[in-house]
Enzyme design. Structure first.
Site: not given
Ligand code: CTP
Ligand code: CA
Length: 229
Positions: A33-36
């Site tokens: 995933g990512n930090r959004s």
């Protein structure tokens, strides 16, 4: 402070807005995933609804509450592939698309259908393949519809953003330097540069994400003035 003023600059317009991050599974219990946080896209959806737009908000993973506003329909997705399908469907009857989501660029070539066990591997090499570029796909078939993208950059903001604008056939790119304090992932503020093919880059001051959203929605309203489906 910038207030959430209401108006009707987008009355009768349909906007598709994406927010949050996509997740690509590795196995049944893990993902990349990512930090959004989803804050920027959600702020845009709210600002557009405040101007009378009918908004389809398509969200991936977010770390904030989803909006419950009149005028916003929320749809949740997990992977890039699911986001593409949802955007493609919603874009059909829309006037504009705003891709604020942080989309995974790679996914597993083959997702393991069993949990990956640590004792089965001395080291683990994952083979990742590219996901489809949603913004580019929509840009290529936009016709009269307005397409707005974001560019999260760590260097050469204007140069990279302009290259992306052309590559993806977008009308506007909201470029931000994610290495700056108070910009990008998780922050409540954002400092952006607006790029368009037909005008010089405009750098806005550091503003709350709500204020950036309001200004962006005003720009979209101007551009949609002569652009309807
Ligand atoms: N985007 C997309 N589909 C993807 C990847 C990105 O629609 N598979 C969109 C994002 O929502 C954003 C824009 O493209 O509006 C730019 O994303 P960004 O990650 O900044 O750039 P990329 O084109 O993915 O290039 P890179 O990550 O290599 O810088
Ligand atoms: Ca990317």
């Amino acid at each position: 402070a910038e207030f959430l003023t209401t108006g009707n600059a987008l009355a009768g317009k349909r906007l598709v807005v994406t927010a949050g991050g996509t997740r690509e599974p590795l196995d049944p219990v893990r993902f990349i995933g990512n930090r959004s946080s989803g804050k920027m896209g959600i702020a845009i959806a709210k600002a557009a609804a405040n101007q009378g737009a009918q908004v389809e908000l398509i969200v991936g993973s977010v770390s904030v509450d989803l909006p419950n506003d009149a005028g916003i329909t929320v749809r949740q997705v997990e992977t890039t592939e699911e986001l593409l399908a949802a955007v493609d469907q919603a874009f059909e009857g829309a006037d504009a698309l705003v891709m604020a989501a942080a989309v995974a660029d790679f996914r597993m070539e083959a997702v393991s259908d069993q949990k990956i066990k640590k004792d089965a591997h001395g080291e683990l090499i994952l083979k990742l393949v590219k996901t489809p570029d949603i913004l580019k796909t929509m840009g290529q078939k936009k016709g009269h519809r307005l397409v707005v993208g974001f560019a999260a950059e760590t260097t050469a903001l204007v140069e990279n953003g302009m290259a992306e604008l052309k590559k993806k056939n977008a009308d506007l790119i909201v470029a931000n330097d994610v290495t700056k304090v108070g910009s990008g992932f998780g922050a409540d503020t954002n400092q952006v540069t607006i790029l368009a093919v037909d005008q010089a880059p405009q750098t806005w001051p550091k503003l709350s994400k709500a204020a950036v959203a309001k200004r962006l929605v005003a720009l979209i309203g101007q551009r949609l003035g002569g652009k309807t489906n």
